[in-house]
Design an enzyme around this catalytic site. Structure first.
Site, short mmCIF file in Angstrom:
data_model
loop_
_atom_site.label_atom_id
_atom_site.label_comp_id
_atom_site.label_asym_id
_atom_site.label_seq_id
_atom_site.Cartn_x
_atom_site.Cartn_y
_atom_site.Cartn_z
N SER A 40 26.52 -16.32 5.23
CA SER A 40 25.58 -16.36 6.31
C SER A 40 26.08 -17.85 7.11
O SER A 40 25.39 -18.65 7.04
CB SER A 40 24.18 -16.42 5.75
OG SER A 40 23.96 -17.68 4.95
N HIS A 144 23.54 -11.90 1.50
CA HIS A 144 23.93 -12.20 0.12
C HIS A 144 23.93 -11.02 -0.70
O HIS A 144 24.00 -11.03 -1.94
CB HIS A 144 23.17 -13.44 -0.48
CG HIS A 144 23.54 -14.81 -0.03
ND1 HIS A 144 22.87 -15.84 0.01
CD2 HIS A 144 24.30 -14.93 1.08
CE1 HIS A 144 23.43 -16.73 0.42
NE2 HIS A 144 24.34 -16.37 1.14
N GLN A 152 16.42 -14.50 3.23
CA GLN A 152 17.65 -14.70 2.27
C GLN A 152 17.21 -15.23 1.02
O GLN A 152 18.24 -14.95 0.12
CB GLN A 152 18.77 -15.47 3.27
CG GLN A 152 19.89 -15.69 2.32
CD GLN A 152 20.96 -16.50 3.25
OE1 GLN A 152 21.48 -16.29 4.16
NE2 GLN A 152 21.03 -17.73 2.76
N GLU A 153 16.59 -16.22 0.97
CA GLU A 153 16.22 -16.71 -0.51
C GLU A 153 14.83 -17.20 -0.52
O GLU A 153 14.17 -17.81 0.27
CB GLU A 153 17.15 -18.29 -0.67
CG GLU A 153 18.72 -17.78 -0.30
CD GLU A 153 19.60 -19.08 -0.13
OE1 GLU A 153 18.87 -20.14 -0.33
OE2 GLU A 153 20.58 -19.02 0.57
N GLU A 194 24.36 -15.27 -5.13
CA GLU A 194 23.91 -16.63 -5.64
C GLU A 194 23.25 -16.40 -7.12
O GLU A 194 22.89 -17.36 -7.67
CB GLU A 194 23.10 -17.37 -4.88
CG GLU A 194 24.07 -17.85 -3.38
CD GLU A 194 23.13 -18.60 -2.60
OE1 GLU A 194 22.12 -19.00 -2.80
OE2 GLU A 194 23.93 -19.20 -1.60
N ASP A 230 14.79 -20.07 2.29
CA ASP A 230 15.83 -20.08 3.21
C ASP A 230 15.69 -18.52 3.81
O ASP A 230 15.99 -17.80 3.40
CB ASP A 230 17.07 -20.12 2.72
CG ASP A 230 18.02 -20.33 3.76
OD1 ASP A 230 17.79 -20.10 4.84
OD2 ASP A 230 19.32 -20.53 3.45
N GLU A 271 13.81 -23.39 5.09
CA GLU A 271 15.21 -23.60 5.78
C GLU A 271 15.44 -22.38 6.56
O GLU A 271 15.08 -21.46 6.64
CB GLU A 271 16.28 -23.36 4.69
CG GLU A 271 17.54 -23.80 5.14
CD GLU A 271 18.51 -23.59 3.84
OE1 GLU A 271 18.23 -24.26 2.74
OE2 GLU A 271 19.76 -23.11 4.05
N ASP A 298 19.91 -25.65 8.34
CA ASP A 298 21.34 -25.77 7.71
C ASP A 298 22.29 -24.80 8.90
O ASP A 298 23.04 -25.79 9.23
CB ASP A 298 21.19 -24.34 6.67
CG ASP A 298 22.48 -24.01 6.33
OD1 ASP A 298 23.51 -24.39 6.54
OD2 ASP A 298 22.60 -22.83 5.63
N LYS A 323 26.37 -29.52 3.62
CA LYS A 323 27.32 -28.75 2.79
C LYS A 323 28.52 -29.19 3.45
O LYS A 323 29.25 -29.09 4.75
CB LYS A 323 27.28 -27.31 3.55
CG LYS A 323 25.96 -26.59 2.88
CD LYS A 323 25.81 -25.28 3.56
CE LYS A 323 24.73 -24.40 2.83
NZ LYS A 323 24.62 -23.01 3.81
N HIS A 351 25.27 -25.68 -2.35
CA HIS A 351 26.39 -25.01 -2.42
C HIS A 351 26.42 -23.96 -1.33
O HIS A 351 25.77 -24.39 -0.56
CB HIS A 351 26.09 -24.37 -3.95
CG HIS A 351 24.85 -23.30 -3.87
ND1 HIS A 351 24.74 -22.46 -4.71
CD2 HIS A 351 23.70 -23.23 -2.92
CE1 HIS A 351 23.57 -21.74 -4.45
NE2 HIS A 351 23.03 -22.28 -3.23
N ARG A 352 27.50 -23.16 -1.61
CA ARG A 352 27.54 -22.02 -0.80
C ARG A 352 27.36 -20.71 -1.53
O ARG A 352 27.29 -20.80 -2.80
CB ARG A 352 29.13 -21.89 -0.23
CG ARG A 352 29.06 -23.29 0.73
CD ARG A 352 28.46 -23.77 2.01
NE ARG A 352 28.02 -22.54 2.90
CZ ARG A 352 28.36 -22.71 4.09
NH1 ARG A 352 29.18 -23.45 4.46
NH2 ARG A 352 28.23 -21.43 4.96
N SER A 353 27.11 -19.68 -1.20
CA SER A 353 27.13 -18.28 -1.71
C SER A 353 28.24 -18.14 -2.34
O SER A 353 28.35 -17.40 -3.50
CB SER A 353 26.66 -17.31 -0.70
OG SER A 353 27.55 -17.18 0.61
N LYS A 374 20.44 -27.99 -3.56
CA LYS A 374 20.42 -26.26 -3.75
C LYS A 374 21.62 -25.80 -4.43
O LYS A 374 22.47 -25.87 -3.80
CB LYS A 374 19.84 -25.88 -2.36
CG LYS A 374 19.59 -24.34 -2.30
CD LYS A 374 19.32 -23.84 -0.98
CE LYS A 374 20.44 -23.33 -0.30
NZ LYS A 374 19.91 -22.53 0.75
P1 PGA Z 1 25.89 -19.21 2.83
O1 PGA Z 1 24.32 -19.26 2.51
O2 PGA Z 1 26.48 -20.23 1.81
O3 PGA Z 1 26.26 -17.89 2.58
O4 PGA Z 1 25.93 -19.79 4.29
C1 PGA Z 1 23.48 -20.35 1.93
C2 PGA Z 1 22.62 -21.06 2.66
O5 PGA Z 1 22.47 -20.22 3.99
O6 PGA Z 1 22.05 -21.86 2.52
ZN ZN Z 2 20.84 -21.47 4.64
#
Ligand code: PGA
Ligand code: ZN
Length: 396
Positions: A40, A144, A152-153, A194, A230, A271, A298, A323, A351-353, A374
């Site tokens: 994402s 994800h 998403q989270e 993740e 998130d 987020e 983000d 990131k 981190h990233r996915s 995170k």
């Molecule tokens: P991404 O997702 O690493 O797929 O961008 C993580 C996030 O959105 O925080």
């Molecule tokens: Zn995010």
């Protein structure tokens, strides 16, 4: 002096190729690091090139400028040379994936030469006294996992944990409790990228499960575990409205919806509640709930100081996700953290996915004294960072 920079294609946690860099120095220092990858991704992130192209271009344009030219411990110069070799403002020539791998590998080589832990090389001798609180992704969907939640989270946030070790185990326990509650309801469970559960349930049900799981585990462990999110709202936004599975929300409705969720579930962290271009919406939501809740950008900020400056001017958000691969070098990531802290924005290292076994972000979080990190709750590429935090905490 850096004597050799080697690049290779390795696997990431999704099974996709990514860039790994080895940096060697004249005095025998060595560092190895690999680039993560988003799904994402924000519209304004630095460019991730196809791996073969990134490696070929970097070998041609950047490696000759580094080998024999710069000290691994001189992070600013290494990162400056990467920018000069690339020549664009988004690493469009050598790829942010190559750049971040080299930047992180050079930092590790610099630490190796000093015989110091990476967090100490990056943060100075007085770092390491505080550990970040880990935000653990336990239910998810969005980009994800297909068939999961719209949001998403859903994050477990062990704010009351007395140590990073307790916090890490609390998030894993919440992850396990969520599975138990879903199984009791007869819901089949699969994992997203993740490691979070990606059940085919409505977001409203996910909130109820989160409330129960965090309360039960919090009671068992004897400290408070809160909930974070998130939303990754840019992925829901169609240019005019936010498209959820069962309804559509205008920007105003989205703000009201998130503000209500903050109230109902005592959310401590949200987020990307709005689209990555909606500074005004972020500002309104922040002024409504921002006193007790981190509103984190983000995709909004993409670890970019220019974007963060715009946000500060608008009063948009009160926290920034950091990131390193969104911006391409550790120096740029540090600049974003510094600007954030100066302006009262909480930095959250992330981190990233798509991830690897690389542990640099654990050290970055300690080096910057970031209040949160995170990096998932379970799964080898996530536990690599979480276990590194435990090692750092138990070594100082
Ligand atoms: P991404 O997702 O690493 O797929 O961008 C993580 C996030 O959105 O925080
Ligand atoms: Zn995010």
């Amino acid at each position: 002096l850096i004597t050799e920079v080697r690049l290779r294609k390795v696997l990431d946690s999704r099974g996709n190729p990514t860039v790994e860099a080895d940096v060697s120095t004249e005095s025998g220092g060595f560092g190895r690091a690999s680039a993560p990858s988003g799904a994402s991704t924000g519209e304004y992130e630095a460019i991730e090139l196809p791996v073969d192209e990134a490696i070929a271009n970097t070998r041609e344009l950047a490696v000759p400028r580094l080998e024999g030219q710069v000290y691994a411990g001189d992070q600013r110069s290494v990162d400056q040379l990467l920018h000069e070799a690339d020549g664009t403002d988004d690493f469009g020539e050598i790829g942010a994936n190559s750049a971040v791998a080299i930047s992180m590998a050079a930092a590790k080589a610099g630490a190796d030469m000093l015989g110091a832990p990476l967090y100490q090389h990056l943060g100075g001798a007085f770092r390491g006294a505080t550990s970040p609180t880990p935000l653990g992704n336990v239910i998810g969907g969005g980009e994800h996992a297909s068939g999961g939640t719209d949001i998403q989270e859903f994050l477990s946030v062990p704010v009351g944990a007395p140590s990073v070790s307790d916090a890490v185990f609390a998030n894993a326990a919440v992850h396990g409790k969520v599975r138990e509650l879903l199984s009791e309801q007869g819901v089949a469970v699969e994992k997203g990228d993740e490691g979070a559960w990606a059940p085919p349930i409505a977001d409203s049900e996910a909130f109820e499960i989160m409330a129960e799981a965090t309360a039960v585990v919090g009671d068992e462990m004897g400290f408070t575990i809160e909930i974070g999110l998130d939303v990754a709202a840019s992925e829901l936004f169609d240019g005019e409205e936010y498209e959820y599975e069962d309804q559509t929300r205008t920007a105003d409705e989205q703000i009201a919806y998130v503000a209500d969720l903050v109230e109902e579930y005592d959310l401590v962290y949200v987020e990307d509640p709005l689209d990555e271009n909606d500074y005004a919406g972020f500002a309104e939501l922040t002024s409504r709930v921002g006193d007790r809740t981190l509103i984190c950008g983000d995709d909004l900020f993409v670890t970019n100081t220019d974007r963060l400056e715009d946000g500060i001017e608008h009063g948009a958000a009160n926290s920034i996700l950091v990131k390193p691969n969104q911006i391409g070098t550790l120096s740029d990531a540090f600049d974003a953290v510094e600007l954030a802290v100066e302006n009262g924005y909480a930095p959250v290292i992330s981190h990233r996915s798509g991830e690897t076994e690389d542990t640099t972000i654990a050290h970055l979080a300690v080096a910057t004294a970031a209040p949160y990190i995170k990096t998932g709750a379970v799964g080898g590429e996530r536990t690599a960072k979480l276990n590194e935090l435990i090692r750092i905490e138990t070594n100082v």
